[in-house]
Design an enzyme around this catalytic site. Sequence first.
Site, mmCIF file in Angstrom:
data_model
loop_
_atom_site.group_PDB
_atom_site.id
_atom_site.type_symbol
_atom_site.label_atom_id
_atom_site.label_comp_id
_atom_site.label_asym_id
_atom_site.label_seq_id
_atom_site.Cartn_x
_atom_site.Cartn_y
_atom_site.Cartn_z
ATOM 1 N NE ARG A 33 -3.964 -2.102 2.216
ATOM 2 C CZ ARG A 33 -3.792 -3.258 2.839
ATOM 3 N NH1 ARG A 33 -2.715 -3.449 3.582
ATOM 4 N NH2 ARG A 33 -4.697 -4.221 2.753
ATOM 5 C CE LYS B 116 -2.024 12.878 -13.507
ATOM 6 N NZ LYS B 116 -2.584 13.885 -14.451
ATOM 7 C CG HIS C 261 3.788 12.556 -23.696
ATOM 8 N ND1 HIS C 261 2.445 12.261 -23.673
ATOM 9 C CD2 HIS C 261 3.959 13.597 -22.825
ATOM 10 C CE1 HIS C 261 1.818 13.058 -22.827
ATOM 11 N NE2 HIS C 261 2.708 13.888 -22.306
#
Length: 372
Positions: A120, A142, A264
Amino acid sequence: MTERTTLEITGETGTSIVFGRGLLGELPALLGGRTHRVLVIHPRALRSTGEVVRDELSEAGFEAVSAEIPDAEEAKHLQVAGFCWQILGQSDFTRTDAIVNVGGGAVTDVGGFVAATWLRGIKYINIPTTVLGMIDAAVGGKTAINTSEGKNLVGAFHSPSAVLIDTDTLQTLPENELFTGLAEAVKCGFIADPAILDLIETHPRDELARHDSPVLREVIERAVRVKAAVVSEDFRESGRREILNYGHTLAHAIERNERYQWRHGAAVAVGMVFAAELSAMLRSLDSEVVDRHRSVLAKLGLPVGYRGDRWPQLLETMRRDKKARGTILRFVLLDDVSEPVVAEVPDDAILFAAYQEIGEQSPTTTLGPVSL
């Protein structure tokens, strides 16, 4: 500008971002005394670099192991994350142990996701080796992997404890790879810091292309400061952080259409011009600002248009974008430079009209291999 500077991201989580050259020696202190085991994740193309980092950590007294993963977007799959989880389990990693990601945006995305999901959440540090990674993927927490339905659809917010932005790692980066990474800096210039645009416009390409250039470092550092300021206000993208997605809605659709064989930054360049044209139609953005998008990006050799015949596929893909709300698409637009706004666009006809301004009659070529 000093040789070494540090920027702290505050807010919900904390990250130390260190700028400089020859920063590998900073790792042991950043990992801290409670860390015993370290997994170094690196792509196949950076095997020697990953091994150097692993060996340096071993010499510093850590139990260091490495995981070599595929290059570029091929790394961002569940099977790759599972491979890393297997190594962590077999090596008895605990919550006080850590991961070090060495590579471009794909590596920091998947490596951060592995860190977010193991027990976790365990500590991780990013060492980005591309301009794109330094400015965008390595900073902000992110993390994500791709699915067959789209890019970055499975992920978690989990901030790195530190990011080492060492411009020496750019020494062997191909020039066109460097310039495509600067698309994210251009984005930061339009949404928050126009000094970035001024630096790109007023300095020769050759100066921007040198890894040891003070101009390149200032562009990178300014862009990171923009992202750090936004992330500090809105870590979980519930509001203001959405502005960092300027140009990205169409960009992600282009990447998928190209099966991730476009860089990208190249896709973001096209996406920003599209967003600027849409802003002119919906927000009365001045035509000079729209033209400035094209001129700045063209100076960097980045594309400003895409295949006109691909609109139906792109629209279908954009409907699955994370920013969409039901059937309504949402875009980051501009009222002016440094004045971004998130707007809903319910009318497909307006989207099509904006796309007509960037649609090309002949297929656009890719800009070489994608980032590692």
